[in-house]
Write a protein that holds these residues in place. Sequence first.
Motif, PDB file in Angstrom:
ATOM      1  N   GLN A  29       5.047  13.635  -1.093  1.00 55.35           N
ATOM      2  CA  GLN A  29       3.805  12.890  -1.266  1.00 55.35           C
ATOM      3  C   GLN A  29       3.404  12.153   0.017  1.00 55.35           C
ATOM      4  N   VAL A  30       4.378  11.510   0.655  1.00 54.80           N
ATOM      5  CA  VAL A  30       4.070  10.810   1.906  1.00 54.80           C
ATOM      6  C   VAL A  30       3.674  11.819   2.979  1.00 54.80           C
ATOM      7  N   GLY A  31       4.346  12.979   2.985  1.00 50.88           N
ATOM      8  CA  GLY A  31       3.995  14.022   3.947  1.00 50.88           C
ATOM      9  C   GLY A  31       2.569  14.490   3.784  1.00 50.88           C
ATOM     10  N   ILE A  32       2.172  14.760   2.538  1.00 54.68           N
ATOM     11  CA  ILE A  32       0.790  15.193   2.273  1.00 54.68           C
ATOM     12  C   ILE A  32      -0.195  14.114   2.706  1.00 54.68           C
ATOM     13  N   THR A  33       0.223  12.841   2.583  1.00 48.34           N
ATOM     14  CA  THR A  33      -0.671  11.723   2.880  1.00 48.34           C
ATOM     15  C   THR A  33      -0.831  11.473   4.376  1.00 48.34           C
ATOM     16  N   ILE A  34       0.251  11.581   5.148  1.00 47.16           N
ATOM     17  CA  ILE A  34       0.191  11.127   6.545  1.00 47.16           C
ATOM     18  C   ILE A  34      -0.284  12.185   7.521  1.00 47.16           C
ATOM     19  N   GLY A  35      -0.060  13.468   7.228  1.00 51.02           N
ATOM     20  CA  GLY A  35      -0.374  14.502   8.201  1.00 51.02           C
ATOM     21  C   GLY A  35      -1.840  14.588   8.531  1.00 51.02           C
ATOM     22  N   ILE A  36      -2.681  14.655   7.490  1.00 49.95           N
ATOM     23  CA  ILE A  36      -4.122  14.852   7.698  1.00 49.95           C
ATOM     24  C   ILE A  36      -4.755  13.684   8.460  1.00 49.95           C
ATOM     25  N   PRO A  37      -4.539  12.408   8.061  1.00 53.35           N
ATOM     26  CA  PRO A  37      -5.175  11.327   8.828  1.00 53.35           C
ATOM     27  C   PRO A  37      -4.731  11.249  10.278  1.00 53.35           C
ATOM     28  N   LEU A  38      -3.458  11.500  10.541  1.00 50.45           N
ATOM     29  CA  LEU A  38      -2.974  11.409  11.917  1.00 50.45           C
ATOM     30  C   LEU A  38      -3.595  12.474  12.812  1.00 50.45           C
ATOM     31  N   LEU A  39      -3.511  13.742  12.387  1.00 43.33           N
ATOM     32  CA  LEU A  39      -4.004  14.817  13.256  1.00 43.33           C
ATOM     33  C   LEU A  39      -5.517  14.994  13.186  1.00 43.33           C
ATOM     34  N   SER A  40      -6.120  14.643  12.046  1.00 44.62           N
ATOM     35  CA  SER A  40      -7.581  14.728  11.997  1.00 44.62           C
ATOM     36  C   SER A  40      -8.205  13.651  12.884  1.00 44.62           C
ATOM     37  N   ALA A  41      -7.570  12.471  12.967  1.00 40.30           N
ATOM     38  CA  ALA A  41      -8.063  11.428  13.873  1.00 40.30           C
ATOM     39  C   ALA A  41      -7.967  11.894  15.321  1.00 40.30           C
ATOM     40  N   LEU A  42      -6.862  12.566  15.659  1.00 44.81           N
ATOM     41  CA  LEU A  42      -6.692  13.118  17.006  1.00 44.81           C
ATOM     42  C   LEU A  42      -7.748  14.178  17.300  1.00 44.81           C
ATOM     43  N   ALA A  43      -7.964  15.069  16.323  1.00 45.10           N
ATOM     44  CA  ALA A  43      -8.963  16.132  16.496  1.00 45.10           C
ATOM     45  C   ALA A  43     -10.364  15.545  16.622  1.00 45.10           C
ATOM     46  N   ARG A  78     -11.889   6.359   8.187  1.00 43.39           N
ATOM     47  CA  ARG A  78     -12.545   5.400   9.087  1.00 43.39           C
ATOM     48  C   ARG A  78     -11.850   5.226  10.423  1.00 43.39           C
ATOM     49  N   GLY A  79     -10.732   5.928  10.628  1.00 39.60           N
ATOM     50  CA  GLY A  79     -10.014   5.776  11.879  1.00 39.60           C
ATOM     51  C   GLY A  79      -8.991   4.659  11.808  1.00 39.60           C
ATOM     52  N   PHE A  80      -8.201   4.518  12.888  1.00 41.01           N
ATOM     53  CA  PHE A  80      -7.088   3.582  12.887  1.00 41.01           C
ATOM     54  C   PHE A  80      -7.446   2.209  13.460  1.00 41.01           C
ATOM     55  N   GLY A  81      -8.710   1.988  13.783  1.00 36.23           N
ATOM     56  CA  GLY A  81      -9.081   0.724  14.401  1.00 36.23           C
ATOM     57  C   GLY A  81      -9.416  -0.387  13.438  1.00 36.23           C
ATOM     58  N   GLY A  82      -9.574  -0.074  12.141  1.00 37.59           N
ATOM     59  CA  GLY A  82      -9.955  -1.093  11.168  1.00 37.59           C
ATOM     60  C   GLY A  82      -8.862  -2.118  10.933  1.00 37.59           C
ATOM     61  N   ALA A  83      -9.289  -3.360  10.640  1.00 31.29           N
ATOM     62  CA  ALA A  83      -8.327  -4.438  10.415  1.00 31.29           C
ATOM     63  C   ALA A  83      -7.449  -4.152   9.202  1.00 31.29           C
ATOM     64  N   VAL A  91      -6.557  -1.228   8.062  1.00 26.94           N
ATOM     65  CA  VAL A  91      -5.605  -0.168   8.400  1.00 26.94           C
ATOM     66  C   VAL A  91      -4.428  -0.735   9.187  1.00 26.94           C
ATOM     67  N   ILE A  92      -4.736  -1.530  10.203  1.00 24.98           N
ATOM     68  CA  ILE A  92      -3.680  -2.125  11.026  1.00 24.98           C
ATOM     69  C   ILE A  92      -2.801  -3.046  10.177  1.00 24.98           C
ATOM     70  N   THR A  93      -3.443  -3.862   9.329  1.00 22.26           N
ATOM     71  CA  THR A  93      -2.689  -4.757   8.453  1.00 22.26           C
ATOM     72  C   THR A  93      -1.777  -3.972   7.522  1.00 22.26           C
ATOM     73  N   GLY A  94      -2.300  -2.870   6.962  1.00 21.00           N
ATOM     74  CA  GLY A  94      -1.503  -2.048   6.058  1.00 21.00           C
ATOM     75  C   GLY A  94      -0.310  -1.424   6.758  1.00 21.00           C
ATOM     76  N   LEU A  95      -0.510  -0.925   7.971  1.00 20.08           N
ATOM     77  CA  LEU A  95       0.596  -0.321   8.713  1.00 20.08           C
ATOM     78  C   LEU A  95       1.680  -1.335   9.041  1.00 20.08           C
ATOM     79  N   VAL A  96       1.259  -2.531   9.487  1.00 23.57           N
ATOM     80  CA  VAL A  96       2.228  -3.569   9.827  1.00 23.57           C
ATOM     81  C   VAL A  96       2.968  -4.041   8.580  1.00 23.57           C
ATOM     82  N   ALA A  97       2.211  -4.289   7.506  1.00 23.59           N
ATOM     83  CA  ALA A  97       2.839  -4.749   6.260  1.00 23.59           C
ATOM     84  C   ALA A  97       3.800  -3.703   5.717  1.00 23.59           C
ATOM     85  N   GLY A  98       3.390  -2.429   5.766  1.00 21.00           N
ATOM     86  CA  GLY A  98       4.264  -1.369   5.292  1.00 21.00           C
ATOM     87  C   GLY A  98       5.558  -1.291   6.075  1.00 21.00           C
ATOM     88  N   ALA A  99       5.450  -1.387   7.405  1.00 20.23           N
ATOM     89  CA  ALA A  99       6.647  -1.324   8.247  1.00 20.23           C
ATOM     90  C   ALA A  99       7.577  -2.509   7.973  1.00 20.23           C
TER      91      ALA A  99
END
Length: 478
Positions: free
Chosen positions: A416-430, A237-242, A244-252
């Motif tokens: 596992q984290v590598g497999i998880t993060i690569g595709i969403p980051l670069l596919s969103a860019l693409a 769904r992209g990085f603009g969802g609430a 997603v943002i909440t998850g990134l902030v909470a994770g950090a």
Amino acid sequence: MAIDTPTTAPPLAAQPARMTTRDKLILMVLCAAQFIVALDFSILNVALPVLGDDLGMGQADLQWAVTAFALPSGGFLLLFGRIADLYGRRRLFLTGLALFALASVLATFAWNPAAFLAGRALQGLGAAVIVPTGMSLLTTTFAEGPQRERALGISGTLLSLGFTVGMVLGGVMTDFLGWRSTMGLLALAGAGVLAVAPGLLTESRHSERPRMDLPGAVTVTGGLLALIYALSTAAQRGFGGADVITGLVAGALLLAGFVVVESRAAEPLVSLPMLRRRTVAWGNLAGLITFSMMSTVVFLLTLYLQEVLELSAFRTGLVFGVQGVFAAVAGMTAPKVIARFGTRGTLVTGLLVQAVCTAALLGLRTDSGAWLALAAAAVACVGHLWAIVSYGVTATSGLPDGEQGLATGLVTSSQQVGITIGIPLLSALASAHITALRSDGASFASATLGGIRLGLGVDAAVVAVTAVLVAFGLRRAR
């Protein structure tokens, strides 16, 4: 530090130069378990549309077939790796296998989306147990040096091969037997390994049982779960969802809190001095990057072959089948390369080969490119496997057996984290670049290729920069 009770491996000084028959059987069991988990990561990818129609899952809900597995499989790795060190690696490994097999049965016979997603989540939890315990059993069974390098080479090969075979096998089985057969295969395979393992593996654990670092366990597990959820959701769904943002902030925040907790804990879940070891830090960074960027190459090439060149799923699978053959060869030769050039030289070379071959894919065209995709991806996979084996050796060397579960938990978390993060980051860019090109009037094929090229270019640059940083960091470590 407490001393481990005897394991399946003899003491380091007594370790024979060659593997015994029993050693080979133990390696087969441990690698088979890793292979099954790798299969589960990709075997449903092609089957998702059929699965959705059968269970009545909407297009927007299909991501949960992947996310339900990815969340627990990545989020609980460090915790179970440490529990295995303290309470018994064999016991936990067998428990994980049993849970995985039973969960696969539930997913096979799922009667509605809730039952299926529950099966997938339990599969992921079983995988989170199997992967670090299996790796720690491997590193405590085989001593540092040629034996461990060979064992890690075979394990890394089967891990990469399992991901590729899963894509091919998933399409074939879904076409001929239906999507449920893919989950049934995992159930049978898990039960088969579980039947053999108890007779080969012996228990190993700390001779004492330190207190579990509960605050550390809660913060690191919660942080990883939040991060993986956010990145998995962003892929759809992209990085603009609430959320997603909440998850990134909470994770950090949770992971930052984990560092603070561990610095003050009397018996920490993760030893910060171990994380400050250059071999552990740089080795796991290399693992994170090589897995994230190579999984992205596979994703972008799948998009190119099917959306731009309009190849069938079967022919696309054949391209990745060739890649799997090269992966097998690379994994078998990796110990010899390490013996000749050392772990640092092999790791840096592997990353550079992966980067150069990924950059070569910028030559893809809308009217041709299948052969270039096949050749460049196959050779990139050779570098990728060299990097996998050498980073595993780097990140687990020089540590006592009592910390091997934690060390291998870090190694598998990087995977596992590598497999998880690569595709969403670069596919969103693409995807963003594809949308922009389409808005400028580009055709579907040329716009899609433009987005893919951008993703591949960033991918290659990230791997190349990592190779330079790792070369410098490990040179200082020596």
